[in-house]
Motif scaffolding. Structure first.
Motif, PDB file in Angstrom:
ATOM      1  N   ASP A 198       0.830  -1.208   0.000  1.00  0.00           N
ATOM      2  CA  ASP A 198       0.000   0.000   0.000  1.00  0.00           C
ATOM      3  C   ASP A 198       0.868   1.264   0.000  1.00  0.00           C
ATOM      4  O   ASP A 198       1.187   1.817   1.049  1.00  0.00           O
ATOM      5  CB  ASP A 198      -0.936   0.026   1.205  1.00  0.00           C
ATOM      6  CG  ASP A 198      -1.994   1.113   1.072  1.00  0.00           C
ATOM      7  OD1 ASP A 198      -1.950   1.901   0.098  1.00  0.00           O
ATOM      8  OD2 ASP A 198      -2.874   1.184   1.933  1.00  0.00           O
ATOM      9  N   LEU A 217      -4.663   1.006   9.371  1.00  0.00           N
ATOM     10  CA  LEU A 217      -4.785  -0.232   8.612  1.00  0.00           C
ATOM     11  C   LEU A 217      -4.175  -1.401   9.374  1.00  0.00           C
ATOM     12  O   LEU A 217      -4.811  -2.424   9.557  1.00  0.00           O
ATOM     13  CB  LEU A 217      -4.109  -0.090   7.251  1.00  0.00           C
ATOM     14  CG  LEU A 217      -4.677   0.993   6.334  1.00  0.00           C
ATOM     15  CD1 LEU A 217      -3.863   1.071   5.054  1.00  0.00           C
ATOM     16  CD2 LEU A 217      -6.142   0.746   6.037  1.00  0.00           C
ATOM     17  N   ILE A 272      -6.927  -3.401   3.084  1.00  0.00           N
ATOM     18  CA  ILE A 272      -7.071  -2.252   2.192  1.00  0.00           C
ATOM     19  C   ILE A 272      -8.451  -2.273   1.522  1.00  0.00           C
ATOM     20  O   ILE A 272      -9.138  -1.246   1.461  1.00  0.00           O
ATOM     21  CB  ILE A 272      -5.948  -2.244   1.123  1.00  0.00           C
ATOM     22  CG1 ILE A 272      -4.604  -1.994   1.806  1.00  0.00           C
ATOM     23  CG2 ILE A 272      -6.220  -1.180   0.058  1.00  0.00           C
ATOM     24  CD1 ILE A 272      -3.397  -2.351   0.934  1.00  0.00           C
ATOM     25  N   ARG A 294      -4.467   5.380   6.533  1.00  0.00           N
ATOM     26  CA  ARG A 294      -5.078   5.957   5.333  1.00  0.00           C
ATOM     27  C   ARG A 294      -6.090   7.000   5.766  1.00  0.00           C
ATOM     28  O   ARG A 294      -6.647   6.938   6.859  1.00  0.00           O
ATOM     29  CB  ARG A 294      -5.817   4.889   4.531  1.00  0.00           C
ATOM     30  CG  ARG A 294      -4.957   3.993   3.701  1.00  0.00           C
ATOM     31  CD  ARG A 294      -4.801   4.537   2.278  1.00  0.00           C
ATOM     32  NE  ARG A 294      -4.509   3.483   1.357  1.00  0.00           N
ATOM     33  CZ  ARG A 294      -5.351   3.029   0.439  1.00  0.00           C
ATOM     34  NH1 ARG A 294      -6.552   3.508   0.315  1.00  0.00           N
ATOM     35  NH2 ARG A 294      -4.967   2.075  -0.369  1.00  0.00           N
ATOM     36  N   ALA A 311      -0.509   4.352   1.913  1.00  0.00           N
ATOM     37  CA  ALA A 311      -0.580   4.415   3.380  1.00  0.00           C
ATOM     38  C   ALA A 311       0.583   5.250   3.914  1.00  0.00           C
ATOM     39  O   ALA A 311       1.691   5.206   3.389  1.00  0.00           O
ATOM     40  CB  ALA A 311      -0.535   3.017   3.976  1.00  0.00           C
ATOM     41  N   TYR A 313     -10.948  -1.175   4.031  1.00  0.00           N
ATOM     42  CA  TYR A 313     -10.896   0.280   4.196  1.00  0.00           C
ATOM     43  C   TYR A 313     -11.593   0.988   3.020  1.00  0.00           C
ATOM     44  O   TYR A 313     -12.360   1.936   3.225  1.00  0.00           O
ATOM     45  CB  TYR A 313      -9.448   0.783   4.316  1.00  0.00           C
ATOM     46  CG  TYR A 313      -9.355   2.267   4.144  1.00  0.00           C
ATOM     47  CD1 TYR A 313      -9.733   3.118   5.179  1.00  0.00           C
ATOM     48  CD2 TYR A 313      -8.953   2.819   2.950  1.00  0.00           C
ATOM     49  CE1 TYR A 313      -9.688   4.501   5.016  1.00  0.00           C
ATOM     50  CE2 TYR A 313      -8.901   4.192   2.775  1.00  0.00           C
ATOM     51  CZ  TYR A 313      -9.264   5.021   3.804  1.00  0.00           C
ATOM     52  OH  TYR A 313      -9.233   6.396   3.649  1.00  0.00           O
ATOM     53  N   TYR A 349       0.293   1.951   9.939  1.00  0.00           N
ATOM     54  CA  TYR A 349       0.053   2.316   8.545  1.00  0.00           C
ATOM     55  C   TYR A 349      -1.368   2.853   8.464  1.00  0.00           C
ATOM     56  O   TYR A 349      -2.323   2.177   8.852  1.00  0.00           O
ATOM     57  CB  TYR A 349       0.336   1.120   7.627  1.00  0.00           C
ATOM     58  CG  TYR A 349       1.818   0.840   7.688  1.00  0.00           C
ATOM     59  CD1 TYR A 349       2.682   1.438   6.795  1.00  0.00           C
ATOM     60  CD2 TYR A 349       2.363   0.092   8.731  1.00  0.00           C
ATOM     61  CE1 TYR A 349       4.054   1.272   6.906  1.00  0.00           C
ATOM     62  CE2 TYR A 349       3.728  -0.088   8.848  1.00  0.00           C
ATOM     63  CZ  TYR A 349       4.567   0.514   7.934  1.00  0.00           C
ATOM     64  OH  TYR A 349       5.924   0.359   8.064  1.00  0.00           O
TER      65      TYR A 349
END
Length: 124
Positions: free
Chosen positions: A35, A57, A116, A51, A38, A119, A49
């Protein structure tokens, strides 16, 4: 012995022991590869990490004989059985990664990608 206070993510990695460094640097590189969007932030004295505004995350944790990749228990619950089926110990939100074993890169990548996707669907 309590964990030493870190001033930044870079300081976290600088304070690792030689035994811890290989796994945690590999987890850091994998996190960045999986990612690139991130951000690495120091939260709870650990690399997290992130976002968006504040969606965590995953987190990297170091211990004397193992490290862990930690997710929220709500997310990780659906993945715990798959982790255990691969022969790794899992708890409420984390995969225990002993330093004497190679990192299960494929398994960790799939967990990160699933988080991910989670999210991107929920924004949290």
């Amino acid at each position: 012995m309590p964990m030493p206070k870190r001033s930044s993510v870079e300081d976290f990695f600088a304070q690792l022991t030689d035994e811890q460094r290989q796994h945690l640097e590999a987890l850091r590189a994998l996190s960045r590869k999986v990612d690139a969007d991130a951000r690495e932030e120091l939260k709870y004295n650990l690399p997290v990490y992130v976002r968006g505004e504040k969606a965590n995350l995953w987190t990297l944790q170091n211990f004397k004989h193992h490290c862990s990749l930690r997710f929220t228990p709500a997310f990780f619950g659906a993945h715990k059985a798959a982790v255990e089926a691969e022969g790794y110990e899992a708890g409420a939100g984390f995969v225990k990664l002993p330093y004497e074993r190679e990192l299960p890169t494929e398994l960790l990548t799939s967990l990160m990608r699933a988080r991910i996707d989670d999210y991107e669907k929920t924004g949290d």
